[in-house]
Design a protein around this motif. Sequence first.
Motif, PDB file in Angstrom:
ATOM      1  N   GLY A   1      99.314  57.915   7.025  1.00 15.47           N
ATOM      2  CA  GLY A   1      98.676  58.170   5.591  1.00 15.47           C
ATOM      3  C   GLY A   1      99.165  58.810   4.554  1.00 15.47           C
ATOM      4  O   GLY A   1      99.196  59.561   3.860  1.00 15.47           O
ATOM      5  N   THR A   2     100.841  57.633   4.601  1.00 13.94           N
ATOM      6  CA  THR A   2     101.945  58.528   3.800  1.00 13.94           C
ATOM      7  C   THR A   2     101.069  58.816   2.220  1.00 13.94           C
ATOM      8  O   THR A   2     101.197  59.197   1.548  1.00 13.94           O
ATOM      9  CB  THR A   2     102.527  58.090   4.075  1.00 13.94           C
ATOM     10  OG1 THR A   2     103.302  57.902   5.280  1.00 13.94           O
ATOM     11  CG2 THR A   2     104.205  58.092   3.066  1.00 13.94           C
ATOM     12  N   PHE A   3     100.305  57.296   2.036  1.00 10.07           N
ATOM     13  CA  PHE A   3     100.129  57.141   0.421  1.00 10.07           C
ATOM     14  C   PHE A   3      98.641  56.925   0.927  1.00 10.07           C
ATOM     15  O   PHE A   3      98.207  56.453  -0.416  1.00 10.07           O
ATOM     16  CB  PHE A   3     100.828  56.099   0.126  1.00 10.07           C
ATOM     17  CG  PHE A   3     101.972  55.682   0.170  1.00 10.07           C
ATOM     18  CD1 PHE A   3     102.944  56.815  -1.111  1.00 10.07           C
ATOM     19  CD2 PHE A   3     103.349  54.943   0.887  1.00 10.07           C
ATOM     20  CE1 PHE A   3     104.098  57.224  -0.699  1.00 10.07           C
ATOM     21  CE2 PHE A   3     104.872  55.485   1.126  1.00 10.07           C
ATOM     22  CZ  PHE A   3     104.910  56.372   0.077  1.00 10.07           C
ATOM     23  N   HIS A   4      98.020  57.671   1.607  1.00  5.67           N
ATOM     24  CA  HIS A   4      96.355  57.280   1.043  1.00  5.67           C
ATOM     25  C   HIS A   4      95.419  57.857   0.000  1.00  5.67           C
ATOM     26  O   HIS A   4      95.405  57.364  -0.098  1.00  5.67           O
ATOM     27  CB  HIS A   4      96.091  57.617   2.895  1.00  5.67           C
ATOM     28  CG  HIS A   4      94.487  58.003   2.794  1.00  5.67           C
ATOM     29  ND1 HIS A   4      93.753  57.514   3.020  1.00  5.67           N
ATOM     30  CD2 HIS A   4      93.349  58.787   2.305  1.00  5.67           C
ATOM     31  CE1 HIS A   4      92.217  56.916   2.681  1.00  5.67           C
ATOM     32  NE2 HIS A   4      92.202  58.699   2.813  1.00  5.67           N
ATOM     33  N   ARG A   5      96.421  59.714  -0.115  1.00  3.28           N
ATOM     34  CA  ARG A   5      95.961  60.273  -1.112  1.00  3.28           C
ATOM     35  C   ARG A   5      96.444  59.699  -2.387  1.00  3.28           C
ATOM     36  O   ARG A   5      95.462  58.706  -3.530  1.00  3.28           O
ATOM     37  CB  ARG A   5      96.264  61.632  -1.281  1.00  3.28           C
ATOM     38  CG  ARG A   5      95.685  62.069  -0.582  1.00  3.28           C
ATOM     39  CD  ARG A   5      96.145  63.512  -0.477  1.00  3.28           C
ATOM     40  NE  ARG A   5      95.664  64.856   0.254  1.00  3.28           N
ATOM     41  CZ  ARG A   5      96.041  65.748   0.745  1.00  3.28           C
ATOM     42  NH1 ARG A   5      96.933  66.721  -0.461  1.00  3.28           N
ATOM     43  NH2 ARG A   5      95.905  66.982   1.700  1.00  3.28           N
ATOM     44  N   ARG A   6      97.188  58.908  -2.583  1.00  2.00           N
ATOM     45  CA  ARG A   6      97.688  57.784  -4.340  1.00  2.00           C
ATOM     46  C   ARG A   6      97.365  56.953  -4.214  1.00  2.00           C
ATOM     47  O   ARG A   6      96.224  56.660  -5.775  1.00  2.00           O
ATOM     48  CB  ARG A   6      99.297  57.778  -3.793  1.00  2.00           C
ATOM     49  CG  ARG A   6      99.435  57.078  -5.150  1.00  2.00           C
ATOM     50  CD  ARG A   6     100.969  55.931  -4.176  1.00  2.00           C
ATOM     51  NE  ARG A   6     100.392  55.290  -4.102  1.00  2.00           N
ATOM     52  CZ  ARG A   6     101.453  54.328  -2.991  1.00  2.00           C
ATOM     53  NH1 ARG A   6     102.957  54.298  -3.410  1.00  2.00           N
ATOM     54  NH2 ARG A   6     101.062  53.508  -2.522  1.00  2.00           N
ATOM     55  N   ASP A   7      96.993  56.370  -3.456  1.00  2.00           N
ATOM     56  CA  ASP A   7      95.748  54.867  -3.590  1.00  2.00           C
ATOM     57  C   ASP A   7      94.943  55.189  -3.792  1.00  2.00           C
ATOM     58  O   ASP A   7      94.515  54.025  -4.287  1.00  2.00           O
ATOM     59  CB  ASP A   7      96.522  54.423  -1.719  1.00  2.00           C
ATOM     60  CG  ASP A   7      97.275  53.646  -1.707  1.00  2.00           C
ATOM     61  OD1 ASP A   7      98.492  53.853  -2.503  1.00  2.00           O
ATOM     62  OD2 ASP A   7      97.992  52.893  -0.502  1.00  2.00           O
ATOM     63  N   GLU A   8      94.154  56.176  -3.006  1.00  2.00           N
ATOM     64  CA  GLU A   8      93.102  56.400  -3.201  1.00  2.00           C
ATOM     65  C   GLU A   8      92.567  57.077  -4.800  1.00  2.00           C
ATOM     66  O   GLU A   8      91.914  56.662  -5.355  1.00  2.00           O
ATOM     67  CB  GLU A   8      92.119  57.559  -2.265  1.00  2.00           C
ATOM     68  CG  GLU A   8      90.249  57.390  -2.132  1.00  2.00           C
ATOM     69  CD  GLU A   8      90.411  58.904  -1.014  1.00  2.00           C
ATOM     70  OE1 GLU A   8      90.847  59.988  -1.221  1.00  2.00           O
ATOM     71  OE2 GLU A   8      89.841  58.119   0.048  1.00  2.00           O
ATOM     72  N   ALA A   9      93.886  57.725  -4.662  1.00  2.00           N
ATOM     73  CA  ALA A   9      93.460  58.337  -6.712  1.00  2.00           C
ATOM     74  C   ALA A   9      93.621  57.384  -7.547  1.00  2.00           C
ATOM     75  O   ALA A   9      93.037  57.337  -8.805  1.00  2.00           O
ATOM     76  CB  ALA A   9      94.983  59.286  -6.935  1.00  2.00           C
ATOM     77  N   THR A  10      94.189  56.114  -7.237  1.00  2.00           N
ATOM     78  CA  THR A  10      94.667  55.039  -8.158  1.00  2.00           C
ATOM     79  C   THR A  10      93.742  53.575  -7.613  1.00  2.00           C
ATOM     80  O   THR A  10      93.971  52.720  -8.259  1.00  2.00           O
ATOM     81  CB  THR A  10      95.355  54.792  -8.344  1.00  2.00           C
ATOM     82  OG1 THR A  10      96.579  53.995  -6.768  1.00  2.00           O
ATOM     83  CG2 THR A  10      96.964  55.932  -8.464  1.00  2.00           C
TER      84      THR A  10
END
Length: 163
Positions: A77-86
């Motif tokens: 889940g390292t980039f989950h938030r970033r990928d979701e936001a973008t």
Amino acid sequence: MSLQAPEFFAELCLPFHDHTVVGNTYFAAPVPGAPMRLRIDFTGTIHADTYGGLRVAVVHSDRGEIDAVALSFLDHGTFHRRDEATNTRPNTKQYGTFDTYNRPGRPPWDGAITTGLRDAIEQYTAVWFPGAWTASAPSRTTGRTALKAAAPPPLTRNGAHTR
């Protein structure tokens, strides 16, 4: 371009006092004086200059690499938030990865939440270096990507939770 590896490994908040970063690789001696070392590298993907996780290895000073494990950014889940936001879509080059291209003044791994990776590294090193994590662990400070956990409710004498 630089991966800014020292800053990335600092974000992981690994507790080993005897460590260094050489190039893009983290080296540590979790148990001082022991012949085994810990090595952590970034793992590439099929795309040039794109990284999809970390490779954590135990290296013996005489026998070389003894064991290794790959920890993907996607699985932890390292980039989950970033990928979701973008709105980064799964099965694209950018999903769950980072590359060497970044906005000026920002690291290429900007938006990473390293808690899952740190926990996985802790579990892995507990097998190979029992007690080393707690023996050298400083208190965790709240960093830019750290998540705060709620405190558990107090226990009564019979072990039941109170409300």
